[in-house]
Each structure stands twice: as structure tokens, then as C-alpha cells.
Scaffold this motif. Structure first.
Motif, PDB file in Angstrom:
ATOM      1  N   MET A   1      -5.338  10.835  14.414  1.00  0.00           N
ATOM      2  CA  MET A   1      -5.877  10.201  13.211  1.00  0.00           C
ATOM      3  C   MET A   1      -5.050  10.614  11.988  1.00  0.00           C
ATOM      4  O   MET A   1      -4.858  11.796  11.741  1.00  0.00           O
ATOM      5  N   ILE A   2      -4.563   9.634  11.236  1.00  0.00           N
ATOM      6  CA  ILE A   2      -3.781   9.906  10.028  1.00  0.00           C
ATOM      7  C   ILE A   2      -4.711   9.896   8.819  1.00  0.00           C
ATOM      8  O   ILE A   2      -5.358   8.881   8.527  1.00  0.00           O
ATOM      9  N   LYS A   3      -4.790  11.014   8.109  1.00  0.00           N
ATOM     10  CA  LYS A   3      -5.663  11.109   6.941  1.00  0.00           C
ATOM     11  C   LYS A   3      -4.891  10.644   5.700  1.00  0.00           C
ATOM     12  O   LYS A   3      -3.831  11.178   5.379  1.00  0.00           O
ATOM     13  N   VAL A   4      -5.458   9.638   5.007  1.00  0.00           N
ATOM     14  CA  VAL A   4      -4.770   9.004   3.884  1.00  0.00           C
ATOM     15  C   VAL A   4      -5.586   9.138   2.602  1.00  0.00           C
ATOM     16  O   VAL A   4      -6.790   8.883   2.585  1.00  0.00           O
ATOM     17  N   LEU A   5      -4.904   9.549   1.538  1.00  0.00           N
ATOM     18  CA  LEU A   5      -5.499   9.599   0.199  1.00  0.00           C
ATOM     19  C   LEU A   5      -4.912   8.461  -0.629  1.00  0.00           C
ATOM     20  O   LEU A   5      -3.689   8.283  -0.677  1.00  0.00           O
ATOM     21  N   ILE A   6      -5.780   7.690  -1.285  1.00  0.00           N
ATOM     22  CA  ILE A   6      -5.342   6.570  -2.125  1.00  0.00           C
ATOM     23  C   ILE A   6      -5.457   6.982  -3.587  1.00  0.00           C
ATOM     24  O   ILE A   6      -6.506   7.472  -4.025  1.00  0.00           O
ATOM     25  N   ALA A   7      -4.382   6.769  -4.359  1.00  0.00           N
ATOM     26  CA  ALA A   7      -4.394   7.099  -5.788  1.00  0.00           C
ATOM     27  C   ALA A   7      -3.884   5.902  -6.585  1.00  0.00           C
ATOM     28  O   ALA A   7      -2.704   5.551  -6.508  1.00  0.00           O
ATOM     29  N   ASP A   8      -4.780   5.261  -7.335  1.00  0.00           N
ATOM     30  CA  ASP A   8      -4.407   4.093  -8.155  1.00  0.00           C
ATOM     31  C   ASP A   8      -5.410   3.966  -9.285  1.00  0.00           C
ATOM     32  O   ASP A   8      -6.615   4.076  -9.061  1.00  0.00           O
ATOM     33  N   ASP A   9      -4.917   3.751 -10.505  1.00  0.00           N
ATOM     34  CA  ASP A   9      -5.831   3.699 -11.638  1.00  0.00           C
ATOM     35  C   ASP A   9      -6.553   2.360 -11.756  1.00  0.00           C
ATOM     36  O   ASP A   9      -7.485   2.226 -12.547  1.00  0.00           O
ATOM     37  N   GLN A  10      -6.151   1.363 -10.958  1.00  0.00           N
ATOM     38  CA  GLN A  10      -6.840   0.076 -10.971  1.00  0.00           C
ATOM     39  C   GLN A  10      -7.935   0.075  -9.903  1.00  0.00           C
ATOM     40  O   GLN A  10      -7.656   0.151  -8.710  1.00  0.00           O
ATOM     41  N   GLU A  11      -9.167  -0.029 -10.339  1.00  0.00           N
ATOM     42  CA  GLU A  11     -10.304   0.115  -9.431  1.00  0.00           C
ATOM     43  C   GLU A  11     -10.286  -0.921  -8.316  1.00  0.00           C
ATOM     44  O   GLU A  11     -10.581  -0.597  -7.149  1.00  0.00           O
ATOM     45  N   LEU A  12      -9.935  -2.152  -8.648  1.00  0.00           N
ATOM     46  CA  LEU A  12      -9.930  -3.211  -7.642  1.00  0.00           C
ATOM     47  C   LEU A  12      -8.938  -2.908  -6.529  1.00  0.00           C
ATOM     48  O   LEU A  12      -9.260  -3.036  -5.342  1.00  0.00           O
ATOM     49  N   ILE A  13      -7.730  -2.499  -6.914  1.00  0.00           N
ATOM     50  CA  ILE A  13      -6.708  -2.170  -5.921  1.00  0.00           C
ATOM     51  C   ILE A  13      -7.142  -0.962  -5.092  1.00  0.00           C
ATOM     52  O   ILE A  13      -7.016  -0.953  -3.863  1.00  0.00           O
ATOM     53  N   ARG A  14      -7.654   0.034  -5.766  1.00  0.00           N
ATOM     54  CA  ARG A  14      -8.070   1.270  -5.104  1.00  0.00           C
ATOM     55  C   ARG A  14      -9.131   0.995  -4.038  1.00  0.00           C
ATOM     56  O   ARG A  14      -9.015   1.430  -2.887  1.00  0.00           O
ATOM     57  N   HIS A  15     -10.147   0.234  -4.414  1.00  0.00           N
ATOM     58  CA  HIS A  15     -11.235  -0.036  -3.478  1.00  0.00           C
ATOM     59  C   HIS A  15     -10.813  -1.004  -2.380  1.00  0.00           C
ATOM     60  O   HIS A  15     -11.265  -0.888  -1.233  1.00  0.00           O
ATOM     61  N   SER A  16      -9.950  -1.957  -2.724  1.00  0.00           N
ATOM     62  CA  SER A  16      -9.476  -2.903  -1.709  1.00  0.00           C
ATOM     63  C   SER A  16      -8.682  -2.178  -0.627  1.00  0.00           C
ATOM     64  O   SER A  16      -8.879  -2.417   0.572  1.00  0.00           O
ATOM     65  N   LEU A  17      -7.801  -1.279  -1.049  1.00  0.00           N
ATOM     66  CA  LEU A  17      -7.030  -0.503  -0.082  1.00  0.00           C
ATOM     67  C   LEU A  17      -7.946   0.361   0.778  1.00  0.00           C
ATOM     68  O   LEU A  17      -7.753   0.491   1.994  1.00  0.00           O
ATOM     69  N   GLN A  18      -8.940   0.944   0.141  1.00  0.00           N
ATOM     70  CA  GLN A  18      -9.859   1.811   0.875  1.00  0.00           C
ATOM     71  C   GLN A  18     -10.614   1.032   1.953  1.00  0.00           C
ATOM     72  O   GLN A  18     -10.734   1.493   3.099  1.00  0.00           O
ATOM     73  N   ILE A  19     -11.088  -0.151   1.619  1.00  0.00           N
ATOM     74  CA  ILE A  19     -11.845  -0.968   2.577  1.00  0.00           C
ATOM     75  C   ILE A  19     -10.969  -1.394   3.741  1.00  0.00           C
ATOM     76  O   ILE A  19     -11.342  -1.253   4.914  1.00  0.00           O
ATOM     77  N   VAL A  20      -9.778  -1.901   3.431  1.00  0.00           N
ATOM     78  CA  VAL A  20      -8.903  -2.423   4.487  1.00  0.00           C
ATOM     79  C   VAL A  20      -8.402  -1.299   5.393  1.00  0.00           C
ATOM     80  O   VAL A  20      -8.445  -1.409   6.628  1.00  0.00           O
ATOM     81  N   LEU A  21      -7.930  -0.196   4.804  1.00  0.00           N
ATOM     82  CA  LEU A  21      -7.377   0.887   5.610  1.00  0.00           C
ATOM     83  C   LEU A  21      -8.450   1.599   6.429  1.00  0.00           C
ATOM     84  O   LEU A  21      -8.177   2.102   7.527  1.00  0.00           O
ATOM     85  N   SER A  22      -9.671   1.634   5.928  1.00  0.00           N
ATOM     86  CA  SER A  22     -10.754   2.288   6.664  1.00  0.00           C
ATOM     87  C   SER A  22     -11.076   1.555   7.958  1.00  0.00           C
ATOM     88  O   SER A  22     -11.662   2.127   8.880  1.00  0.00           O
ATOM     89  N   ASN A  23     -10.693   0.288   8.020  1.00  0.00           N
ATOM     90  CA  ASN A  23     -10.947  -0.512   9.216  1.00  0.00           C
ATOM     91  C   ASN A  23      -9.780  -0.514  10.194  1.00  0.00           C
ATOM     92  O   ASN A  23      -9.836  -1.194  11.225  1.00  0.00           O
ATOM     93  N   LYS A  24      -8.731   0.229   9.867  1.00  0.00           N
ATOM     94  CA  LYS A  24      -7.564   0.298  10.749  1.00  0.00           C
ATOM     95  C   LYS A  24      -7.721   1.459  11.740  1.00  0.00           C
ATOM     96  O   LYS A  24      -8.195   2.530  11.376  1.00  0.00           O
ATOM     97  N   GLN A  25      -7.290   1.207  12.960  1.00  0.00           N
ATOM     98  CA  GLN A  25      -7.343   2.258  13.963  1.00  0.00           C
ATOM     99  C   GLN A  25      -6.404   3.405  13.592  1.00  0.00           C
ATOM    100  O   GLN A  25      -5.329   3.181  13.042  1.00  0.00           O
ATOM    101  N   ASN A  26      -6.824   4.602  13.877  1.00  0.00           N
ATOM    102  CA  ASN A  26      -6.011   5.807  13.688  1.00  0.00           C
ATOM    103  C   ASN A  26      -5.753   6.152  12.222  1.00  0.00           C
ATOM    104  O   ASN A  26      -4.877   6.961  11.920  1.00  0.00           O
ATOM    105  N   ILE A  27      -6.494   5.528  11.284  1.00  0.00           N
ATOM    106  CA  ILE A  27      -6.363   5.871   9.870  1.00  0.00           C
ATOM    107  C   ILE A  27      -7.732   6.231   9.306  1.00  0.00           C
ATOM    108  O   ILE A  27      -8.702   5.506   9.482  1.00  0.00           O
ATOM    109  N   GLU A  28      -7.798   7.374   8.635  1.00  0.00           N
ATOM    110  CA  GLU A  28      -9.024   7.818   7.963  1.00  0.00           C
ATOM    111  C   GLU A  28      -8.722   7.993   6.479  1.00  0.00           C
ATOM    112  O   GLU A  28      -7.836   8.771   6.104  1.00  0.00           O
ATOM    113  N   VAL A  29      -9.423   7.253   5.631  1.00  0.00           N
ATOM    114  CA  VAL A  29      -9.245   7.396   4.191  1.00  0.00           C
ATOM    115  C   VAL A  29     -10.109   8.562   3.720  1.00  0.00           C
ATOM    116  O   VAL A  29     -11.336   8.517   3.791  1.00  0.00           O
TER     117      VAL A  29
END
Length: 230
Positions: A1-29
């Protein structure tokens, strides 16, 4: 499992990345934060493997944050995300140890591939700015960014270590080096760690720059002044 931290000052981008990546296999946000100071706090708490780092953030930008993270957690891989292909940002982010540089707008498949690539120890540069990166690395290798490791340290390098440095100079990954020299990837990683310690260099990027400056590839491996031990 790859642990990923997302850093972006735009809330829409930040949350969109979090939702999409959280649904990917082998990735944990592990977290999604809005500025560089929050990145540092989150890293201390969650110890991510990879950080997706926006270049322009309040309080502390992505370049300065990259410098601090790599100085304290050199094992963490950082992918810089930006809408700006600005020379200064590319130069500094890579100089401080970023493993990748992607323009925002890449597909999710490309982003996931980039995460997997840097996690495996390789670099990932967006094709749109690859040419610029090559030019900047050439500039970094000139006298105004000269890396002096000292002659004594250089003389302590073995033939095998020189071979590995030569492959790094040519841009090969650990796997490619292992295949070329008939070694395991783990052995290559251990050699690189030893080389960095001998030369007192921070990371693979500095090693590649030093190799260009020292003309390791052009000198070849017939260097009697170096340690003969393998």
C-alpha cells in the motif's frame, strides 16, 4: 500500500484528488492539506510514502516545503504539481530533491502511474516540460552549480561503484542498472547509499550532476587511481 499525502491550496482540487485516489487499489490517502506548514505537521504524524505537492501555496510554498521535507525525511518521494511551467520552480524543486514534476491537468491514470513510478525509486517528469528539465540540468552541471566532493573521496570509489555512477549519469533507474550489471535492485540501492556517503552527497540528483561534472562516462572505467576492490 502506497501512502499518499495531498497538498493543494485549492479545495476543489484537493478533495477531488482525495476522492479519486482513495478508490485506487494499493493507494491510501493519509491526509489532504492546504499549505506547506500543514504538510510538515501531517508528515510528522502520518509518515506518507509520496507527497503530491502544489507549487504555489500560502504560508510556505511547495519548493521550500520540498527542501524541508527532503532534509528531514529523505525517503519520502515528492511529486510537484503546478499549472506553471516556470524555470525557477522546476530548477529549485528538482535541486531540493523532488522526484517528479507534473503539470495539473494530467489524467488520473497518468497521476497514479507517476505515484507508482516515484515510489519505486524512479523519476517522473511531465513530457511537456521534459526538454526544459534537461536544459536546466545542463545548466546546473556548469561551474555556477559546481559540486566538489574532494579528491580523496573520489579515489575511494570502487570499480563497481563507478559503473553504477556511470549508469546514473545516463539516467537509468535502479532496475535498469541492476539488469545492466547483473545485480539485484537491493544491491544497487545499497551501492548507491554507500556512494552517497562516500561523496557526502544528499541524493541521486546531486550524484548525477557530479557525474556529469566529473565526466565519469567519458573517462570510462580504466581509472587506475581508484580503489580496485569491487
Amino acid at each position: 500500500m502506497i501512502k499518499v499525502l495531498i497538498a493543494d491550496d485549492q479545495e476543489l482540487i484537493r478533495h477531488s484528488l482525495q476522492i479519486v485516489l482513495s478508490n485506487k487499489q494499493n493507494i491510501e490517502v493519509t491526509d489532504a492539506v492546504a499549505d506547506g506548514q500543514e504538510v510538515i505537521r501531517s508528515v510528522r504524524k502520518n509518515k506518507p510514502d509520496v507527497i503530491l505537492m502544489d507549487i504555489r501555496m500560502p504560508k510556505m510554498d511547495g519548493v521550500q516545503c520540498t527542501k524541508i521535507i527532503k532534509e528531514n525525511y529523505p525517503e519520502i518521494k515528492i511529486i510537484i504539481l503546478t499549472t506553471f511551467d516556470d524555470d525557477e520552480y522546476i530548477y529549485d524543486a528538482l535541486k531540493y530533491g523532488a522526484s517528479g514534476y507534473l503539470l495539473k491537468g494530467v489524467s488520473m491514470d497518468e497521476l497514479v502511474n507517476a505515484i507508482q513510478t516515484v515510489y519505486s525509486g524512479r523519476a517522473m517528469i511531465n513530457p511537456d516540460i521534459a526538454t526544459k528539465v534537461v536544459r536546466l540540468f545542463s545548466q546546473m552541471a556548469k561551474a555556477d552549480f559546481f559540486i566538489d566532493t574532494g579528491q580523496k573521496a573520489e579515489q575511494e570509489l570502487t570499480k563497481t561503484e563507478l559503473k553504477i555512477i556511470e549508469q546514473i549519469e545516463y539516467g537509468l533507474s535502479n532496475k535498469e542498472i541492476a539488469d545492466a550489471l547483473n545485480l539485484s535492485e537491493g544491491t544497487v540501492r545499497n551501492y548507491i547509499s554507500t556512494i552517497l556517503n562516500k561523496l557526502k552527497l544528499r541524493d541521486r540528483t546531486q550524484l548525477a550532476i557530479w557525474a556529469i561534472q566529473a565526466k565519469i562516462g567519458k573517462k570510462g572505467l580504466n581509472m587506475e587511481r581508484h580503489n580496485e576492490n569491487e
